[in-house]
Scaffold this motif. Sequence first.
Motif, short mmCIF file in Angstrom:
data_model
loop_
_atom_site.label_atom_id
_atom_site.label_comp_id
_atom_site.label_asym_id
_atom_site.label_seq_id
_atom_site.Cartn_x
_atom_site.Cartn_y
_atom_site.Cartn_z
N LEU A 64 -7.88 2.35 -20.79
CA LEU A 64 -8.04 3.54 -21.62
C LEU A 64 -6.68 4.21 -21.83
CD1 LEU A 64 -9.54 5.83 -23.07
CD2 LEU A 64 -10.08 6.79 -20.81
N ILE A 65 -5.91 4.34 -20.76
CA ILE A 65 -4.59 4.98 -20.88
C ILE A 65 -3.71 4.19 -21.84
CG2 ILE A 65 -2.49 5.58 -19.60
CD1 ILE A 65 -4.44 6.07 -17.15
N THR A 66 -3.72 2.88 -21.72
CA THR A 66 -2.93 2.04 -22.63
C THR A 66 -3.37 2.23 -24.07
OG1 THR A 66 -2.62 0.40 -20.89
CG2 THR A 66 -2.26 -0.35 -23.15
N ASP A 67 -4.67 2.24 -24.30
CA ASP A 67 -5.17 2.42 -25.67
C ASP A 67 -4.84 3.81 -26.20
OD1 ASP A 67 -6.04 -0.17 -25.69
OD2 ASP A 67 -8.16 0.31 -25.36
N LEU A 68 -4.83 4.83 -25.35
CA LEU A 68 -4.41 6.16 -25.79
C LEU A 68 -2.93 6.17 -26.18
CD1 LEU A 68 -6.32 8.40 -23.20
CD2 LEU A 68 -6.69 8.32 -25.69
N MET A 69 -2.12 5.39 -25.47
CA MET A 69 -0.71 5.27 -25.85
C MET A 69 -0.59 4.61 -27.23
SD MET A 69 0.86 4.19 -22.15
CE MET A 69 2.48 3.79 -22.79
N HIS A 70 -1.39 3.57 -27.47
CA HIS A 70 -1.39 2.93 -28.80
C HIS A 70 -1.85 3.92 -29.86
CE1 HIS A 70 -0.29 -0.99 -27.37
NE2 HIS A 70 -1.36 -1.08 -26.57
N LEU A 71 -2.84 4.74 -29.54
CA LEU A 71 -3.32 5.74 -30.48
C LEU A 71 -2.19 6.71 -30.84
CD1 LEU A 71 -5.65 7.09 -32.04
CD2 LEU A 71 -6.17 8.37 -29.94
N ALA A 72 -1.42 7.13 -29.83
CA ALA A 72 -0.30 8.03 -30.09
C ALA A 72 0.71 7.38 -31.03
CB ALA A 72 0.37 8.44 -28.77
N ASP A 73 0.94 6.07 -30.90
CA ASP A 73 1.84 5.34 -31.81
C ASP A 73 1.25 5.28 -33.22
OD1 ASP A 73 3.80 4.78 -29.91
OD2 ASP A 73 2.96 2.81 -29.41
N VAL A 74 0.01 4.83 -33.32
CA VAL A 74 -0.64 4.62 -34.63
C VAL A 74 -0.79 5.94 -35.39
CG1 VAL A 74 -2.83 3.94 -35.72
CG2 VAL A 74 -1.83 2.51 -33.93
N ASP A 75 -1.16 7.00 -34.68
CA ASP A 75 -1.35 8.30 -35.33
C ASP A 75 -0.04 9.09 -35.45
OD1 ASP A 75 -4.00 7.67 -35.56
OD2 ASP A 75 -4.73 9.25 -34.21
N GLU A 76 1.05 8.46 -35.05
CA GLU A 76 2.40 9.02 -35.18
C GLU A 76 2.56 10.38 -34.50
OE1 GLU A 76 3.56 8.83 -39.31
OE2 GLU A 76 3.28 6.65 -39.37
N HIS A 77 2.04 10.47 -33.28
CA HIS A 77 2.30 11.67 -32.48
C HIS A 77 3.78 11.66 -32.11
CE1 HIS A 77 -1.83 13.15 -31.70
NE2 HIS A 77 -2.14 11.89 -32.04
N GLU A 78 4.35 12.84 -31.98
CA GLU A 78 5.78 12.96 -31.70
C GLU A 78 6.19 12.12 -30.49
OE1 GLU A 78 8.98 16.33 -30.32
OE2 GLU A 78 7.26 16.98 -31.50
N GLY A 79 7.08 11.20 -30.67
CA GLY A 79 7.57 10.34 -29.60
C GLY A 79 6.67 9.16 -29.29
N GLY A 80 5.51 9.10 -29.90
CA GLY A 80 4.61 7.97 -29.74
C GLY A 80 4.03 7.84 -28.34
N GLY A 81 3.54 6.65 -28.04
CA GLY A 81 2.88 6.37 -26.77
C GLY A 81 3.79 6.49 -25.57
N ALA A 82 5.04 6.08 -25.74
CA ALA A 82 5.98 6.13 -24.61
C ALA A 82 6.20 7.58 -24.17
CB ALA A 82 7.30 5.46 -24.97
N ARG A 83 6.40 8.48 -25.13
CA ARG A 83 6.59 9.88 -24.78
C ARG A 83 5.32 10.47 -24.17
NH1 ARG A 83 5.58 14.95 -26.58
NH2 ARG A 83 7.11 16.54 -26.05
N ALA A 84 4.18 10.13 -24.74
CA ALA A 84 2.91 10.63 -24.20
C ALA A 84 2.74 10.18 -22.74
CB ALA A 84 1.74 10.14 -25.06
N ALA A 85 3.08 8.92 -22.47
CA ALA A 85 2.94 8.40 -21.11
C ALA A 85 3.91 9.11 -20.16
CB ALA A 85 3.18 6.90 -21.08
N ARG A 86 5.16 9.28 -20.58
CA ARG A 86 6.14 9.97 -19.73
C ARG A 86 5.68 11.40 -19.44
NH1 ARG A 86 9.71 7.40 -23.15
NH2 ARG A 86 10.06 9.33 -24.32
N GLN A 87 5.20 12.08 -20.49
CA GLN A 87 4.76 13.45 -20.32
C GLN A 87 3.53 13.52 -19.41
OE1 GLN A 87 6.50 16.22 -21.61
NE2 GLN A 87 5.20 17.14 -20.03
#
Length: 152
Positions: A36-59
Amino acid sequence: MTHIADDSPTTPDRADKARLAWELYHGANGGEISDLITDLMHLADVDEHEGGGARAARQAVSNFLDEQPTWEPTPVYLGQYQPAGQDWITVAQGDESTEPEDVAGCLWTLMQKADFRTSEIPEHVRDLAAGAVLVADNGTAFRVIKNPALSG
C-alpha cells in the motif's frame, strides 16, 4: 515539518485513522502494508504531488520518527515491592514483548536485600511470575501484577 502537538494521538489512535484505507486496499489487492505504501508513492508520482513519491516517503518517515517518542508502550506487567507498612513501589515493568518472569527477575536484588536465600530466588521468581505475593521475614512484600491501567 513536524506534526506533533500537545494533544498528539497515541499509536493506536493514529493507526485507526488509516485502518479503513488499509482494509479496503488489502481486501481488493491483498499483500502487505508495504505494498500500500509503495502504491501511495506511485500515486504521488502519477498525480504530480510536489516532489513525487520519493518526497512523500521521506516526509512520511520523518513524521513517523518524530512521533515515536510520544508513543511509549504501556507497561503490561509491573514488578513491585512493598516495605512493611508502606505503599507498593514499582521498580520494574515490561511491555507486551516481556514475560512476567523477566519482570520478576528484576526484583532479584531487592529480594536478596530482604534476606531471601539466594539459592531460593530462582524459585521465587517463578512464583512471582505465576502471581504469588511473597513476604520476607522483615515484612517486605513482592509481587508481579498486570498493569491495572489496562483493565477497563
